[in-house]
Design an enzyme around this catalytic site. Sequence first.
Site, mmCIF file in Angstrom:
data_model
loop_
_atom_site.group_PDB
_atom_site.id
_atom_site.type_symbol
_atom_site.label_atom_id
_atom_site.label_comp_id
_atom_site.label_asym_id
_atom_site.label_seq_id
_atom_site.Cartn_x
_atom_site.Cartn_y
_atom_site.Cartn_z
ATOM 1 N N ILE A 150 0.839 -1.196 0.000
ATOM 2 C CA ILE A 150 0.000 0.000 0.000
ATOM 3 C C ILE A 150 0.880 1.255 0.000
ATOM 4 C CG2 ILE A 150 -1.784 1.290 1.268
ATOM 5 C CD1 ILE A 150 -2.754 -1.509 2.297
ATOM 6 N N ASP A 169 11.172 2.353 6.668
ATOM 7 C CA ASP A 169 10.790 0.939 6.685
ATOM 8 C C ASP A 169 12.066 0.131 6.894
ATOM 9 O OD1 ASP A 169 10.115 -1.733 6.060
ATOM 10 O OD2 ASP A 169 8.434 -1.072 4.817
ATOM 11 N N CYS A 228 -4.434 4.713 7.806
ATOM 12 C CA CYS A 228 -5.350 3.749 7.187
ATOM 13 C C CYS A 228 -4.749 2.351 7.344
ATOM 14 C CB CYS A 228 -5.556 4.063 5.708
ATOM 15 S SG CYS A 228 -6.557 5.521 5.436
ATOM 16 N N ARG A 230 -3.621 0.344 10.864
ATOM 17 C CA ARG A 230 -4.269 -0.362 11.956
ATOM 18 C C ARG A 230 -4.448 0.543 13.160
ATOM 19 N NH1 ARG A 230 -6.418 -3.044 9.292
ATOM 20 N NH2 ARG A 230 -6.526 -5.297 9.080
ATOM 21 N N ASP A 254 -8.795 6.067 9.834
ATOM 22 C CA ASP A 254 -9.751 5.079 9.317
ATOM 23 C C ASP A 254 -9.862 3.866 10.247
ATOM 24 O OD1 ASP A 254 -11.468 3.937 7.239
ATOM 25 O OD2 ASP A 254 -9.796 2.581 6.792
ATOM 26 N N GLU A 259 -12.690 -1.354 17.645
ATOM 27 C CA GLU A 259 -13.683 -1.210 16.581
ATOM 28 C C GLU A 259 -14.858 -2.125 16.880
ATOM 29 O OE1 GLU A 259 -12.003 -1.608 12.644
ATOM 30 O OE2 GLU A 259 -10.367 -0.254 13.107
ATOM 31 N N HIS A 278 -13.348 2.494 9.168
ATOM 32 C CA HIS A 278 -12.582 1.382 8.570
ATOM 33 C C HIS A 278 -13.076 1.082 7.143
ATOM 34 C CE1 HIS A 278 -10.025 -2.361 9.735
ATOM 35 N NE2 HIS A 278 -9.854 -2.052 8.464
ATOM 36 N N GLY A 280 -11.089 1.601 4.382
ATOM 37 C CA GLY A 280 -9.957 1.497 3.448
ATOM 38 C C GLY A 280 -10.170 0.473 2.348
ATOM 39 N N ALA A 281 -10.757 -0.659 2.711
ATOM 40 C CA ALA A 281 -10.900 -1.744 1.724
ATOM 41 C C ALA A 281 -12.278 -1.747 1.086
ATOM 42 C CB ALA A 281 -10.659 -3.078 2.415
HETATM 43 N N1 LIG Z 1 -7.841 0.378 6.308
HETATM 44 C C1 LIG Z 1 -8.034 -0.738 5.671
HETATM 45 O O1 LIG Z 1 -9.146 -1.129 5.381
HETATM 46 C C2 LIG Z 1 -6.851 -1.549 5.267
HETATM 47 C C3 LIG Z 1 -6.894 -2.268 4.069
HETATM 48 C C4 LIG Z 1 -5.801 -3.023 3.701
HETATM 49 C C5 LIG Z 1 -4.690 -3.071 4.538
HETATM 50 N N2 LIG Z 1 -4.694 -2.389 5.700
HETATM 51 C C6 LIG Z 1 -3.517 -2.388 6.577
HETATM 52 O O2 LIG Z 1 -2.489 -1.633 5.943
HETATM 53 C C7 LIG Z 1 -1.222 -2.058 6.414
HETATM 54 C C8 LIG Z 1 -0.249 -2.213 5.251
HETATM 55 O O3 LIG Z 1 -0.713 -3.209 4.389
HETATM 56 P P1 LIG Z 1 0.185 -3.693 3.143
HETATM 57 O O4 LIG Z 1 -0.694 -4.571 2.315
HETATM 58 O O5 LIG Z 1 0.869 -2.581 2.517
HETATM 59 O O6 LIG Z 1 1.229 -4.594 3.922
HETATM 60 P P2 LIG Z 1 2.706 -4.997 3.457
HETATM 61 O O7 LIG Z 1 3.060 -6.192 4.264
HETATM 62 O O8 LIG Z 1 2.806 -5.061 1.984
HETATM 63 O O9 LIG Z 1 3.589 -3.761 3.957
HETATM 64 C C9 LIG Z 1 3.853 -3.499 5.306
HETATM 65 C C10 LIG Z 1 5.212 -2.828 5.371
HETATM 66 O O10 LIG Z 1 5.430 -2.422 6.721
HETATM 67 C C11 LIG Z 1 6.813 -2.600 6.973
HETATM 68 N N3 LIG Z 1 7.053 -2.628 8.401
HETATM 69 C C12 LIG Z 1 6.933 -3.660 9.267
HETATM 70 N N4 LIG Z 1 7.282 -3.280 10.507
HETATM 71 C C13 LIG Z 1 7.630 -1.979 10.400
HETATM 72 C C14 LIG Z 1 8.099 -1.023 11.344
HETATM 73 N N5 LIG Z 1 8.268 -1.329 12.633
HETATM 74 N N6 LIG Z 1 8.351 0.212 10.901
HETATM 75 C C15 LIG Z 1 8.192 0.553 9.590
HETATM 76 N N7 LIG Z 1 7.769 -0.323 8.652
HETATM 77 C C16 LIG Z 1 7.491 -1.561 9.069
HETATM 78 C C17 LIG Z 1 7.166 -3.886 6.269
HETATM 79 O O11 LIG Z 1 8.543 -3.992 6.012
HETATM 80 C C18 LIG Z 1 6.368 -3.745 4.974
HETATM 81 O O12 LIG Z 1 7.152 -3.185 3.945
HETATM 82 C C19 LIG Z 1 -1.489 -3.296 7.221
HETATM 83 O O13 LIG Z 1 -1.538 -2.955 8.574
HETATM 84 C C20 LIG Z 1 -2.873 -3.725 6.774
HETATM 85 O O14 LIG Z 1 -3.537 -4.484 7.736
HETATM 86 C C21 LIG Z 1 -5.745 -1.619 6.079
HETATM 87 O O1 LIG Z 2 -12.518 -6.123 5.823
HETATM 88 C C1 LIG Z 2 -12.345 -4.917 5.667
HETATM 89 O O2 LIG Z 2 -13.153 -4.169 5.159
HETATM 90 C C2 LIG Z 2 -11.035 -4.288 6.146
HETATM 91 C C3 LIG Z 2 -9.871 -4.987 5.577
HETATM 92 C C4 LIG Z 2 -8.550 -4.364 5.907
HETATM 93 O O3 LIG Z 2 -8.481 -3.831 7.164
HETATM 94 C C5 LIG Z 2 -7.465 -5.372 5.693
HETATM 95 O O4 LIG Z 2 -6.615 -5.545 6.561
HETATM 96 O O5 LIG Z 2 -7.473 -5.987 4.625
#
Ligand SMILES: NC(=O)c1ccc[n+]([C@@H]2O[C@H](COP(=O)([O-])OP(=O)(O)OC[C@H]3O[C@@H](n4cnc5c(N)ncnc54)[C@H](O)[C@@H]3O)[C@@H](O)[C@H]2O)c1
Ligand SMILES: O=C(O)CC[C@@H](O)C(=O)O
Length: 526
Positions: A150, A169, A228, A230, A254, A259, A278, A280-281
């Site tokens: 993301i 990162d 967006c 956690r 978000d 929650e 929440h 985002g997705a």
């Molecule tokens: N709001 C929503 O609905 C929604 C939707 C999808 C994902 N998410 C959340 O978004 C986040 C990112 O998702 P993603 O698919 O990009 O994951 P991803 O695994 O592709 O990327 C996560 C990144 O965080 C880095 N990371 C880990 N620990 C770290 C630290 N201490 N400091 C800095 N960076 C660190 C990792 O190296 C990795 O590059 C997750 O928490 C996921 O649950 C939220």
């Molecule tokens: O289910 C959802 O809508 C949220 C999903 C999102 O937080 C995720 O981690 O993929």
Amino acid sequence: MSKVLVSDPIDQVGIDILSQVAQVDVKTGLPPEELIRIIPEYDALMIRSGTRVTQEIIEAGTQLKIIGRAGVGVDNVDVPAATRRGILVVNSPEGNTIAAAEHTLAMMLSLSRYIPDANQSIKSGQWDRKTYVGVEVYKKTLGIVGLGKIGAHVATVARAMGMKLLAYDPFVSTERAEQLGCRLVEIDLLLREADYITLHLPKTPETTHLINAESLAKMKPTARIVNCARGGIIDEDALVEAVKTGKIAGAAIDVFEAEPLGESSLRSAGKDLILTPHLGASTEEAQVNVAIDVAEQIRDVLLGLPARSAVNIPGLRPEVLEKLRPYLQLAETLGNLVAQLAGGRVESLNIRLQGEVASSDTQPIVIAALKGLLSHALQERVNYVNASIEAKERGIRVVETRDASVKDYTGSLVVSAKGSLGEHSVTGALLGGDEIRITNVDEFPVNVPPNRYMLFTLHRDMPGIIGKIGSLLGSFNVNIASMQVGRKIVRGDAVMVLSIDDPLPDGILAEILKVPGIRDAYTVTL
Ligand SMILES: NC(=O)c1ccc[n+]([C@@H]2O[C@H](COP(=O)([O-])OP(=O)(O)OC[C@H]3O[C@@H](n4cnc5c(N)ncnc54)[C@H](O)[C@@H]3O)[C@@H](O)[C@H]2O)c1
Ligand SMILES: O=C(O)CC[C@@H](O)C(=O)O
């Protein structure tokens, strides 16, 4: 028929996929005690972020084989508890990447231009243009914390909007960051220099309250932060205080520590703190993507196939898994077969990977062989998740060797096990890429497909012996589907491999062993 419980709203396309192989019950919004009450009926559970799959629920799910999270984060699932019970946890690591990145960008722009409040204002009859003078993101510095999937998409779009990019990162290389136009820096520098900060990292014990009073104090008073990722990565009380007192300019949130969000000072922090529940997705596209991704995995696992995004077994990229899949099935079949030839209490498993498969990621193949080896004893309790642990607990020694130079088949596996009936070895290969053939039994060459019921004999190669076995099976009303003899020298020792249509009745093995020339006989059920 298998039963799947869908306990959060999932796109219909996912339900349709699951319905190909299972009875699907959609029951959303269940209180935990109701979920615990009904979960014993189900083979699979499909969720989004709404259902908390606790240890109690996992323990009550005595039939559960798989928990599918239609999304990325599995922090609402007690994954260690699932792993202990041998329950696969799968997710959709990429299905909602774009949706979450676009929501982040929407939050950043909304925050800059006060869109939520301006909308509220005009709808309540006002025409207020003074209060909502915003700021531009162009030429501003965006600090991305977590440059994964993301974070990377946010970087790409933000760069196109003319933003300067910093990233923190600890697991990403400088080259990767540079590729995305980001300068990789330490978090302190990012906090101090960024005009916008966006979080895209998982919530772990290390990242909980990563953004707290101390880190908020390092930010510019003009800085705005977006979460967006956690809930809990930002300390919410500290954030409200920082926004209200002007220590930072604003925040867009978000995801929340708890929650659904209950009573919270976040709700009343004014126009500089915007909230979404929440979302985002929550795009049509992402919901279709994650529903398909996870439903397909649940379907495959219920059909006995491996999952492509299991979070609690070694991860395999889909293209790697696609290539390995036939070998996983081959390894599992051979492990199961050799365990039955070797008898109970297997002490050791040797697996030799030959030809093309010798250069693959061999760990899943070894796990598949162990799963097959243990499946006779443990039935469906053993799987790709717990096979290694179960084998270790049973003191089974595993030795893996590779020989890429063997060219009899494109790729083949030799699986040997030592158990209470002695040491036995079977070789198998794939014909046409995915048809399993047993090509060697205890070093006797054969060429037979595996069958549900099989009989293996070791005998003296002499006239009449095949006829006697055939008549004996006939007298027990056992139908032979195919028969093959493998020998190394004429009238020496030989193996006979019979595929039969029915399980062998009790007592027949003892009769077979009485036939002159028969040294050993084994029945196998695959
Ligand atoms: N709001 C929503 O609905 C929604 C939707 C999808 C994902 N998410 C959340 O978004 C986040 C990112 O998702 P993603 O698919 O990009 O994951 P991803 O695994 O592709 O990327 C996560 C990144 O965080 C880095 N990371 C880990 N620990 C770290 C630290 N201490 N400091 C800095 N960076 C660190 C990792 O190296 C990795 O590059 C997750 O928490 C996921 O649950 C939220
Ligand atoms: O289910 C959802 O809508 C949220 C999903 C999102 O937080 C995720 O981690 O993929």
